[in-house]
Design a protein around this motif. Structure first.
Motif, short mmCIF file in Angstrom:
data_model
loop_
_atom_site.label_atom_id
_atom_site.label_comp_id
_atom_site.label_asym_id
_atom_site.label_seq_id
_atom_site.Cartn_x
_atom_site.Cartn_y
_atom_site.Cartn_z
N TRP A 1 0.86 -1.18 0.00
CA TRP A 1 0.00 0.00 0.00
C TRP A 1 0.90 1.23 0.00
CZ3 TRP A 1 -5.13 0.30 -0.71
CH2 TRP A 1 -5.91 -0.84 -0.47
N HIS A 2 0.55 2.17 -0.86
CA HIS A 2 1.22 3.45 -0.92
C HIS A 2 0.16 4.54 -0.73
CE1 HIS A 2 5.18 2.28 -2.88
NE2 HIS A 2 4.50 1.15 -2.86
N ARG A 3 0.62 5.76 -0.50
CA ARG A 3 -0.30 6.88 -0.45
C ARG A 3 0.38 8.13 -1.02
NH1 ARG A 3 -0.62 7.98 6.11
NH2 ARG A 3 1.49 8.84 6.36
N GLN A 4 -0.45 9.03 -1.49
CA GLN A 4 0.05 10.30 -2.01
C GLN A 4 -0.85 11.43 -1.55
OE1 GLN A 4 0.67 10.46 -6.27
NE2 GLN A 4 2.15 12.11 -6.03
N GLU B 1 4.38 7.68 -1.28
CA GLU B 1 5.21 6.97 -0.33
C GLU B 1 4.61 5.62 0.02
OE1 GLU B 1 5.43 8.77 3.54
OE2 GLU B 1 3.27 9.11 3.66
N MET B 2 5.51 4.65 0.33
CA MET B 2 5.04 3.35 0.74
C MET B 2 4.55 3.42 2.18
SD MET B 2 6.83 -0.38 1.00
CE MET B 2 7.19 -0.15 2.74
N VAL B 3 3.41 2.81 2.43
CA VAL B 3 2.82 2.79 3.76
C VAL B 3 3.01 1.44 4.43
CG1 VAL B 3 0.65 2.97 5.02
CG2 VAL B 3 1.14 4.56 3.15
N ALA B 4 2.74 0.37 3.68
CA ALA B 4 2.80 -0.97 4.26
C ALA B 4 3.12 -1.99 3.19
CB ALA B 4 1.47 -1.32 4.93
N TRP B 5 3.75 -3.07 3.61
CA TRP B 5 4.21 -4.14 2.71
C TRP B 5 3.91 -5.48 3.35
CZ3 TRP B 5 8.01 -7.72 3.98
CH2 TRP B 5 8.53 -8.50 2.94
N PHE B 6 3.43 -6.42 2.52
CA PHE B 6 3.19 -7.77 3.00
C PHE B 6 3.89 -8.72 2.04
CE2 PHE B 6 0.11 -10.12 5.83
CZ PHE B 6 0.64 -11.37 5.58
N GLY B 7 4.83 -9.50 2.54
CA GLY B 7 5.59 -10.40 1.72
C GLY B 7 4.77 -11.56 1.18
N VAL C 1 3.22 5.25 10.37
CA VAL C 1 1.97 4.52 10.59
C VAL C 1 2.14 3.30 11.50
CG1 VAL C 1 1.18 5.27 8.32
CG2 VAL C 1 2.13 2.96 8.60
N LYS C 2 3.36 3.00 11.92
CA LYS C 2 3.59 1.84 12.78
C LYS C 2 2.77 1.95 14.06
CE LYS C 2 8.19 0.39 11.31
NZ LYS C 2 9.64 0.32 11.63
N GLY C 3 2.13 0.82 14.40
CA GLY C 3 1.29 0.80 15.59
C GLY C 3 -0.13 1.26 15.36
N ARG C 4 -0.40 1.84 14.19
CA ARG C 4 -1.76 2.31 13.88
C ARG C 4 -2.36 1.58 12.69
NH1 ARG C 4 -2.53 7.33 12.13
NH2 ARG C 4 -0.46 7.54 11.15
N PHE C 5 -1.54 1.22 11.72
CA PHE C 5 -2.03 0.55 10.51
C PHE C 5 -1.61 -0.92 10.54
CE2 PHE C 5 -2.13 4.41 7.38
CZ PHE C 5 -2.88 5.12 8.31
N THR C 6 -2.46 -1.77 9.96
CA THR C 6 -2.15 -3.19 9.84
C THR C 6 -2.50 -3.67 8.43
OG1 THR C 6 -2.65 -3.56 12.18
CG2 THR C 6 -2.55 -5.50 10.75
N ILE C 7 -1.53 -4.28 7.78
CA ILE C 7 -1.77 -4.87 6.46
C ILE C 7 -2.01 -6.35 6.63
CG2 ILE C 7 0.71 -5.23 6.03
CD1 ILE C 7 0.15 -4.63 3.05
N TRP D 1 -5.75 -6.07 2.57
CA TRP D 1 -6.45 -5.02 3.29
C TRP D 1 -5.44 -4.11 4.01
CZ3 TRP D 1 -8.01 -10.17 3.56
CH2 TRP D 1 -9.28 -10.46 3.05
N LEU D 2 -5.91 -2.92 4.32
CA LEU D 2 -5.15 -2.02 5.16
C LEU D 2 -6.11 -1.49 6.23
CD1 LEU D 2 -2.36 -0.67 5.59
CD2 LEU D 2 -3.26 1.32 4.36
N GLN D 3 -5.94 -1.96 7.44
CA GLN D 3 -6.73 -1.49 8.56
C GLN D 3 -6.03 -0.27 9.14
OE1 GLN D 3 -9.75 -2.62 9.91
NE2 GLN D 3 -9.59 -0.76 11.15
N MET D 4 -6.73 0.83 9.18
CA MET D 4 -6.15 2.10 9.63
C MET D 4 -6.89 2.57 10.87
SD MET D 4 -5.56 3.98 5.96
CE MET D 4 -7.30 4.23 5.70
N ASN D 5 -6.19 2.65 11.97
CA ASN D 5 -6.77 3.10 13.24
C ASN D 5 -6.10 4.38 13.70
OD1 ASN D 5 -8.35 0.72 13.31
ND2 ASN D 5 -6.74 -0.39 14.40
#
Length: 116
Positions: free
Chosen positions: A36-39, A46-52, A64-70, A80-84
């Motif tokens: 997931w990226h965002r602009q 910018e890259m937000v999250a990566w899942f191998g 976003v560490k600690g707030r977002f979960t991929i 998915w990208l869960q954003m809290n």
């Protein structure tokens, strides 16, 4: 052909949550890492999250560490990208990304606006 379709964006108040989805098709989903990226307006993407692709490895931007979960489901070909605890600075268009055989593919993006 490779297709990525994002959904789940919207307007949310600071401190709120959203869950973005990206449904993939046209390639072997389980064999590829997903990102997931965002602009944000006036800023670079910018890259937000990566899942191998194997082992469940993930990585996140420091912001976003600690707030977002991929997460991903290979059977559903969905990531998915869960954003809290969303903040106004999380406002951006969020994109799903995959590299297949050395070529990068982007979804159309989904707008996330964090505002009171």
């Amino acid at each position: 052909q490779v297709q990525l379709v994002e959904s789940g964006g919207g307007l949310v108040q600071p401190g709120g949550s959203l869950r973005l989805s990206c449904v993939a098709s046209g390639f072997t989903f389980r064999g590829n890492s997903m990102r997931w990226h965002r602009q944000a307006p006036g800023k670079e993407r910018e890259m937000v999250a990566w899942f191998g692709s194997t082992g469940g490895s993930t990585d996140y931007a420091d912001s976003v560490k600690g707030r977002f979960t991929i997460s991903r489901d290979n059977a559903k070909k969905t990531v998915w990208l869960q954003m809290n605890s969303l903040k106004p600075e999380d406002t951006a268009v969020y994109y799903c990304y995959v590299s297949v055989n050395g070529r990068g593919y982007w979804g159309q993006g989904t707008q996330v606006t964090v505002s009171s």
